[in-house]
Design an enzyme around this catalytic site. Sequence first.
Site, PDB file in Angstrom:
ATOM      1  NE  ARG A  90      45.174   0.256 103.955  1.00 11.53           N
ATOM      2  CZ  ARG A  90      44.965   1.559 103.980  1.00 11.53           C
ATOM      3  NH1 ARG A  90      45.169   2.284 102.897  1.00 11.53           N
ATOM      4  NH2 ARG A  90      44.554   2.149 105.079  1.00 11.53           N
ATOM      5  CG  ASN A 144      53.398   4.503 105.679  1.00 12.92           C
ATOM      6  OD1 ASN A 144      54.148   5.162 106.389  1.00 12.92           O
ATOM      7  ND2 ASN A 144      52.186   4.917 105.346  1.00 12.92           N
ATOM      8  CB  CYS A 164      55.136  10.854 108.490  1.00 10.66           C
ATOM      9  SG  CYS A 164      53.566  10.218 109.126  1.00 10.66           S
ATOM     10  CG  HIS A 194      52.893   5.657 111.425  1.00  7.56           C
ATOM     11  ND1 HIS A 194      52.399   4.791 110.490  1.00  7.56           N
ATOM     12  CD2 HIS A 194      52.862   6.890 110.838  1.00  7.56           C
ATOM     13  CE1 HIS A 194      52.089   5.455 109.384  1.00  7.56           C
ATOM     14  NE2 HIS A 194      52.363   6.731 109.587  1.00  7.56           N
ATOM     15  CE1 TYR A 244      49.079   4.597 111.452  1.00  7.86           C
ATOM     16  CE2 TYR A 244      49.506   6.950 111.674  1.00  7.86           C
ATOM     17  CZ  TYR A 244      49.176   5.855 110.895  1.00  7.86           C
ATOM     18  OH  TYR A 244      48.935   6.020 109.554  1.00  7.86           O
TER      19      TYR A 244
END
Length: 421
Positions: A90, A144, A164, A194, A244
């Site tokens: 990440r 995700n 989500c 998102h 987002y």
Amino acid sequence: MKLAVVGGGSTYTPELIDGFARLRDTLPVSELVLIDPAAERLELIGALARRIFARQDHPGLITTTSDLDAGVAGADAVLLQLRIGGQAARLQDETWPLECGCVGQETTGAGGLAKALRTVPVVLDIAERVRRASPDAWIIDFTNPVGIVTRALLRAGHKAVGLCNVAIGFQRKFAALLDVAPAEVHLDHVGLNHLTWELGVRVGGPGGRDVLPELLAGHGDAVAADLRLPRAVLDRLGVVPSYYLRYFYAHDAVVRELGEKPSRAAEVAAMERELLALYADPALDEKPALLAKRGGAFYSEAAVDLAAALLAGGGPAVQVVNTYNGGTLPFLPDDAVIEVQARVDGSGAAPLAVPALDPLLAGLVSHVSAYEDLALDAALRGGRERVFKALLAHPLVGQFDLAEGLTDRLLAHNKEHLPWA
């Protein structure tokens, strides 16, 4: 009822356990299996999970295992909450795109593509093993990028629904602002995972009165501050975008901001170390307050509601999920995966009719949906050219030189996870 959680060693898991314990009348879990290859961490989480169940007098059995096939055998539903490469991957996703002047984020833009490439093959392998061990089990995906992962699962013929927490988060925030019970708030939530907007906020259910204009008039400043967008953006759009959308509506400002502060990955890694230290305390028998800062707010309640609708036989429920478009958004292919309110029961999720999207919104949805199709192709078949085309198609990239530079960096930073790279 047996549930299995793949990625059960996640620091998220106590949130999920707390939901199962509190909402046991909604979802009567008799056996819960936490599955994770990180044995030491898994045992830590498993012990806390048992203490949470005991504190709330939940009679269910909690077991842990690193054996996926044994863990999912006989399961009625399998929840996926994976992070391939962990927080280290990440951190890379949030860092190298900034070298090209692009947003570094784990689910959006180039970083999101990297995560999809790492994740889709692993999830499909897990799903095939679930199908062999428990052919009637539902797969609930919280991994995700949910839209792309769910599209992969559905195209491979799996019984899957994507989940989500953005919609349930908005529902709870709006309910608090309006001083009504969350169950009274129905969202006209439309878009892709998102990449969604609240086109309406209805009090009293799907057919209730739309109070979105009143919400924006009376609480627009608070909503805008939470989204970190100017109030004027909400007023001019007349809808509430998910947070987002900030990566699209304020891209350059976000890139500058990300270059000036520690990454979210670094913050989460530090938080996880603190959480694991808390979880190791044998006196702890509830989720700690710090977990609320980890992300995934209300995930447990959304997961319980979805699993109950799919499994518990209590009749259909209406919930925001990720599932096939099936004509709901007429400008997208039927097999695109969208995020909307759906009727959920034992046969799966069927999207409800949604308000028409303004071209300003529909154009972006079409653009990102096309990118997701190319991203899935790259995840399934590999190849530098497919990665390049997916990046070139993404509205946060869209330039030949940028796509070339990002492709080189993506492949360089993900070789250990991409056998073909």
